[in-house]
Design a protein around this motif. Structure first.
Motif, short mmCIF file in Angstrom:
data_model
loop_
_atom_site.label_atom_id
_atom_site.label_comp_id
_atom_site.label_asym_id
_atom_site.label_seq_id
_atom_site.Cartn_x
_atom_site.Cartn_y
_atom_site.Cartn_z
N SER A 5 0.70 -1.43 0.34
CA SER A 5 0.07 -0.05 -0.30
C SER A 5 1.06 1.25 0.10
N ALA A 6 1.55 1.58 0.54
CA ALA A 6 3.03 2.44 0.65
C ALA A 6 4.12 2.66 -0.73
N SER A 7 4.02 1.17 -1.01
CA SER A 7 4.94 1.13 -2.29
C SER A 7 3.33 1.52 -3.16
N SER A 8 2.26 1.65 -3.33
CA SER A 8 1.22 2.18 -4.47
C SER A 8 1.18 3.81 -4.28
N GLN A 9 1.21 4.36 -2.94
CA GLN A 9 1.11 5.34 -3.02
C GLN A 9 2.58 5.97 -3.24
N GLN A 10 3.27 5.48 -3.01
CA GLN A 10 4.16 6.06 -3.42
C GLN A 10 4.76 6.00 -5.11
N VAL A 11 4.31 5.38 -6.16
CA VAL A 11 3.84 5.03 -7.34
C VAL A 11 2.96 6.08 -7.98
N GLY A 12 1.58 6.21 -7.23
CA GLY A 12 0.89 7.15 -7.98
C GLY A 12 1.75 8.23 -7.16
N SER A 13 2.49 8.85 -6.74
CA SER A 13 2.58 10.27 -6.28
C SER A 13 3.87 10.23 -7.54
N GLY A 14 4.92 9.27 -7.73
CA GLY A 14 5.30 8.62 -9.04
C GLY A 14 4.85 9.34 -10.00
N VAL A 15 4.17 8.73 -10.23
CA VAL A 15 3.17 9.01 -11.30
C VAL A 15 2.62 10.73 -11.54
N GLU A 16 2.25 11.09 -10.42
CA GLU A 16 1.55 12.41 -11.12
C GLU A 16 2.76 13.06 -10.81
N LEU A 17 4.23 12.81 -10.25
CA LEU A 17 5.19 13.55 -10.33
C LEU A 17 5.43 13.43 -11.73
N VAL A 18 5.74 12.20 -12.70
CA VAL A 18 6.18 12.07 -13.88
C VAL A 18 5.14 13.19 -14.89
N GLY A 19 4.12 13.20 -14.64
CA GLY A 19 2.77 13.77 -15.08
C GLY A 19 3.07 14.86 -15.31
#
Length: 148
Positions: A5-19
Motif C-alpha cells: 500500500s505504501a509502495s502504491s502510494q509512492q508509485v502514485g506519487s511518482g506517476v503524479e510527479l512524472v505527469g
C-alpha cells in the motif's frame, strides 16, 4: 500489505510527479518555440537594419561626392568671378581712355606740337595740280576749281 500500500502510494506519487514533469516539459517546449520565433524575428530585424544601414551608407557617400563637387564648383566660380572682376577693371581702364562727346580730344603729351600754317585755297589747288599733272583733262578740271 502495508508495504504494498505504501509502495502504491509512492508509485502514485511518482506517476503524479512524472505527469507534472511531462506538463512542465510541454511548457518548456512551448517556451522554447516562442523563444525560437523571437530569435528569428530578431534576426530578420537585424538583417533589415543591416540593409537599411547599407542604404544609409550609400546615401552618405553620394552626399559626400555631391558636397565635394559643389565645393569644386564654388572654387571654380570664385576663380571665374575674380577673373571677371579683373577683366572688368581692365575694360573700365581701357574705356576710360576714350573721350566721347568732347569736341576736341585732349592731348596726352604735355608738350604741344607747333601749329602748321594753313594753306589757302589757291595753295591747295596748286598742290592738287602738282599731284595730278598727268594730262590736259586733269588740268582743265582743276582750272575750274580756281574760280570756285
Amino acid at each position: 500489505k502495508t508495504l504494498i500500500s505504501a509502495s502504491s502510494q509512492q508509485v502514485g506519487s511518482g506517476v503524479e510527479l512524472v505527469g507534472r514533469s511531462g506538463e512542465a516539459l510541454q511548457q518548456i517546449v512551448v517556451q522554447v518555440e516562442q523563444i525560437d520565433s523571437l530569435v528569428a524575428e530578431i534576426a530578420a530585424s537585424a538583417q533589415e537594419q543591416a540593409t537599411g544601414l547599407g542604404e544609409v551608407n550609400a546615401a552618405v557617400n553620394q552626399m559626400d561626392q555631391v558636397t565635394q563637387q559643389n565645393a569644386a564648383m564654388v572654387e571654380e566660380s570664385t576663380a571665374a568671378s575674380h577673373a571677371l572682376r579683373n577683366e572688368a577693371t581692365e575694360l573700365r581702364r581701357l574705356i576710360g581712355e576714350f573721350r566721347v562727346g568732347e569736341t576736341e580730344a585732349k592731348p596726352k603729351a604735355t608738350r604741344r606740337p607747333e601749329p602748321q600754317p594753313r594753306a589757302t585755297p589757291r595753295q591747295m589747288v596748286d598742290r592738287v595740280r602738282q599731284a595730278y599733272s598727268g594730262g590736259a583733262a586733269t588740268a582743265a578740271k582743276l582750272d575750274g576749281w580756281e574760280e570756285f
